[in-house]
Design a protein around this motif. Structure first.
Motif, mmCIF file in Angstrom:
data_model
loop_
_atom_site.group_PDB
_atom_site.id
_atom_site.type_symbol
_atom_site.label_atom_id
_atom_site.label_comp_id
_atom_site.label_asym_id
_atom_site.label_seq_id
_atom_site.Cartn_x
_atom_site.Cartn_y
_atom_site.Cartn_z
ATOM 1 N N CYS A 6 5.435 -8.455 3.393
ATOM 2 C CA CYS A 6 5.090 -9.428 4.441
ATOM 3 C C CYS A 6 6.207 -9.464 5.473
ATOM 4 C CB CYS A 6 4.897 -10.813 3.841
ATOM 5 S SG CYS A 6 3.537 -10.914 2.671
ATOM 6 N N ASN A 7 5.840 -9.221 6.741
ATOM 7 C CA ASN A 7 6.815 -9.163 7.830
ATOM 8 C C ASN A 7 6.648 -10.372 8.749
ATOM 9 O OD1 ASN A 7 8.101 -6.188 7.837
ATOM 10 N ND2 ASN A 7 5.984 -6.117 7.114
ATOM 11 N N GLU A 8 7.623 -11.251 8.695
ATOM 12 C CA GLU A 8 7.587 -12.454 9.517
ATOM 13 C C GLU A 8 7.693 -12.125 11.002
ATOM 14 O OE1 GLU A 8 9.981 -16.708 9.524
ATOM 15 O OE2 GLU A 8 11.089 -14.853 9.159
ATOM 16 N N GLY A 9 8.394 -11.058 11.331
ATOM 17 C CA GLY A 9 8.698 -10.750 12.725
ATOM 18 C C GLY A 9 7.526 -10.248 13.539
ATOM 19 N N ASN A 10 6.578 -9.546 12.907
ATOM 20 C CA ASN A 10 5.434 -9.021 13.668
ATOM 21 C C ASN A 10 4.079 -9.388 13.061
ATOM 22 O OD1 ASN A 10 5.365 -7.363 11.436
ATOM 23 N ND2 ASN A 10 5.801 -5.462 12.538
ATOM 24 N N ASN A 11 4.076 -10.348 12.127
ATOM 25 C CA ASN A 11 2.836 -10.897 11.559
ATOM 26 C C ASN A 11 2.037 -9.866 10.756
ATOM 27 O OD1 ASN A 11 3.657 -13.034 13.188
ATOM 28 N ND2 ASN A 11 2.110 -12.664 14.745
ATOM 29 N N LYS A 12 2.701 -8.856 10.207
ATOM 30 C CA LYS A 12 2.004 -7.784 9.510
ATOM 31 C C LYS A 12 2.319 -7.750 8.015
ATOM 32 C CE LYS A 12 1.656 -4.271 13.182
ATOM 33 N NZ LYS A 12 1.993 -2.866 13.531
ATOM 34 N N ILE A 13 1.326 -7.297 7.257
ATOM 35 C CA ILE A 13 1.581 -6.811 5.905
ATOM 36 C C ILE A 13 1.544 -5.293 5.968
ATOM 37 C CG2 ILE A 13 0.755 -6.670 3.530
ATOM 38 C CD1 ILE A 13 -0.563 -9.385 3.937
ATOM 39 N N ARG A 14 2.594 -4.658 5.468
ATOM 40 C CA ARG A 14 2.632 -3.199 5.393
ATOM 41 C C ARG A 14 2.726 -2.797 3.931
ATOM 42 N NH1 ARG A 14 5.481 0.354 9.597
ATOM 43 N NH2 ARG A 14 3.332 1.137 9.689
ATOM 44 N N THR A 15 2.161 -1.646 3.607
ATOM 45 C CA THR A 15 2.206 -1.161 2.236
ATOM 46 C C THR A 15 3.126 0.054 2.129
ATOM 47 O OG1 THR A 15 0.286 0.296 2.551
ATOM 48 C CG2 THR A 15 -0.127 -1.944 1.723
ATOM 49 N N ILE A 16 3.663 0.228 0.929
ATOM 50 C CA ILE A 16 4.419 1.433 0.583
ATOM 51 C C ILE A 16 3.790 2.018 -0.670
ATOM 52 C CG2 ILE A 16 6.611 2.391 -0.190
ATOM 53 C CD1 ILE A 16 8.029 0.229 1.338
ATOM 54 N N ARG A 17 3.332 3.246 -0.573
ATOM 55 C CA ARG A 17 2.799 3.955 -1.738
ATOM 56 C C ARG A 17 3.985 4.531 -2.507
ATOM 57 N NH1 ARG A 17 -1.504 8.037 0.088
ATOM 58 N NH2 ARG A 17 0.357 9.197 0.685
ATOM 59 N N LEU A 18 4.165 4.103 -3.744
ATOM 60 C CA LEU A 18 5.389 4.428 -4.473
ATOM 61 C C LEU A 18 5.481 5.890 -4.890
ATOM 62 C CD1 LEU A 18 5.807 1.190 -6.616
ATOM 63 C CD2 LEU A 18 7.109 1.898 -4.605
ATOM 64 N N GLU A 19 4.356 6.601 -4.914
ATOM 65 C CA GLU A 19 4.428 8.008 -5.310
ATOM 66 C C GLU A 19 5.098 8.873 -4.255
ATOM 67 O OE1 GLU A 19 0.118 9.810 -3.970
ATOM 68 O OE2 GLU A 19 0.252 8.820 -5.913
ATOM 69 N N ASP A 20 5.020 8.444 -2.968
ATOM 70 C CA ASP A 20 5.655 9.244 -1.916
ATOM 71 C C ASP A 20 6.334 8.396 -0.844
ATOM 72 O OD1 ASP A 20 3.472 8.148 -0.648
ATOM 73 O OD2 ASP A 20 2.476 10.058 -0.225
ATOM 74 N N TYR A 21 6.360 7.071 -1.038
ATOM 75 C CA TYR A 21 7.008 6.114 -0.126
ATOM 76 C C TYR A 21 6.414 6.135 1.285
ATOM 77 C CZ TYR A 21 10.261 5.936 -4.006
ATOM 78 O OH TYR A 21 10.795 5.821 -5.262
ATOM 79 N N ALA A 22 5.133 6.475 1.390
ATOM 80 C CA ALA A 22 4.455 6.421 2.689
ATOM 81 C C ALA A 22 4.211 4.963 3.059
ATOM 82 C CB ALA A 22 3.131 7.171 2.622
ATOM 83 N N VAL A 23 4.513 4.612 4.318
ATOM 84 C CA VAL A 23 4.379 3.241 4.810
ATOM 85 C C VAL A 23 3.176 3.153 5.742
ATOM 86 C CG1 VAL A 23 5.511 1.359 6.064
ATOM 87 C CG2 VAL A 23 6.882 2.926 4.662
ATOM 88 N N LYS A 24 2.309 2.151 5.512
ATOM 89 C CA LYS A 24 1.131 1.975 6.364
ATOM 90 C C LYS A 24 0.902 0.492 6.649
ATOM 91 C CE LYS A 24 -1.555 6.039 4.894
ATOM 92 N NZ LYS A 24 -2.859 6.502 4.331
ATOM 93 N N ASP A 25 0.208 0.218 7.763
ATOM 94 C CA ASP A 25 -0.253 -1.138 8.031
ATOM 95 C C ASP A 25 -1.364 -1.486 7.050
ATOM 96 O OD1 ASP A 25 1.457 -1.609 10.130
ATOM 97 O OD2 ASP A 25 -0.020 -1.231 11.695
ATOM 98 N N TYR A 26 -1.371 -2.748 6.588
ATOM 99 C CA TYR A 26 -2.427 -3.209 5.687
ATOM 100 C C TYR A 26 -3.238 -4.342 6.316
ATOM 101 C CZ TYR A 26 -4.807 -4.731 1.460
ATOM 102 O OH TYR A 26 -5.765 -5.062 0.541
#
Length: 229
Positions: free
Chosen positions: A175-195
């Motif tokens: 949870c990102n307070e600064g831009n109102n977003k939830i982002r995910t990290i896939r732990l198998e490869d640490y890919a970051v995406k908007d959720y």
């Protein structure tokens, strides 16, 4: 998206059937008080509960001892370890590890690059925390008493004041307070995406069964409701 509750939320404890809420209220005398309640997901209702029920859900069987030791048992994040012990972390970075009998096994301060850390998301024998001051998250080993991994920070734009982390299956939800977003990290490869993106700051993401909830600045919302489809 359906609003469940609008209140001055201090803490939320997810359960299998709903979630427990600790909220600040004002007594008729004008004094600030804390009210604890449970949201029954199946019945779609909020019921009052005793403070002991909240404390046991947060700290486990030795909740009386742990709560007495902490004093401020409301404002910290807490997680019950597989061993039966408990880890707690305050927004100031104060970290405590409790044994199964509720005694303090270790306490200190969890800082990263001299910045305070927020929240606890268990990951095996380690846990993830957010470092809002440098826009990063870290994986910390309480056994080794050291940070094992950092994601974000520096010139990275992956996060914007991350303040809370949840882990479900093989993903982290930040949870990102600064831009109102939830982002995910896939732990198998640490890919970051908007959720998910909201119109106000987001402070917590959690699930109860297949239902997803968020704590925003204006209250608690369910964000995936079958009636909306």
């Amino acid at each position: 998206m359906i609003k469940i509750l609008s209140a001055d939320i201090l803490d939320i404890i997810p359960l299998e059937i709903g979630f427990i809420i600790a909220a600040r209220e004002t007594a008729p005398t004008g004094e600030a008080t804390v009210a604890t309640s449970v949201y029954d997901q199946e019945g779609d209702r909020i019921l009052p509960i005793k403070i002991g029920t909240y404390l046991e859900a947060k700290y486990g069987a030795e909740y009386r001892t742990i709560a007495s030791t902490l004093g401020d048992y409301l404002t910290c994040s807490a997680a019950i370890l597989k061993s039966g012990g408990v880890v707690t972390l305050y927004p100031s970075g104060e970290l405590s590890l409790f044994d199964v009998d509720g005694s303090v096994a270790w306490d200190g301060k969890l800082l990263y690059q001299e910045k305070t850390t927020r929240d606890i998301a268990l990951d095996g024998s380690c846990f993830w925390s957010a470092v809002p001051g440098i826009n990063a998250i870290i994986r910390y080993s309480p056994v080794e008493k050291r940070v094992l991994l950092r994601i974000g920070g520096g010139s990275s734009t992956a996060f914007n004041r991350p303040v809370a982390i949840s882990k479900y299956d093989d993903k982290l939800y930040i949870c990102n307070e600064g831009n109102n977003k939830i982002r995910t990290i896939r732990l198998e490869d640490y890919a970051v995406k908007d959720y998910a993106v909201f119109n106000e700051p987001v402070y917590k993401y959690f699930r109860v069964g297949a239902k997803e909830y968020v704590l925003l600045g204006s209250g608690i919302y369910r964000i995936n409701d079958d009636s909306e489809k």
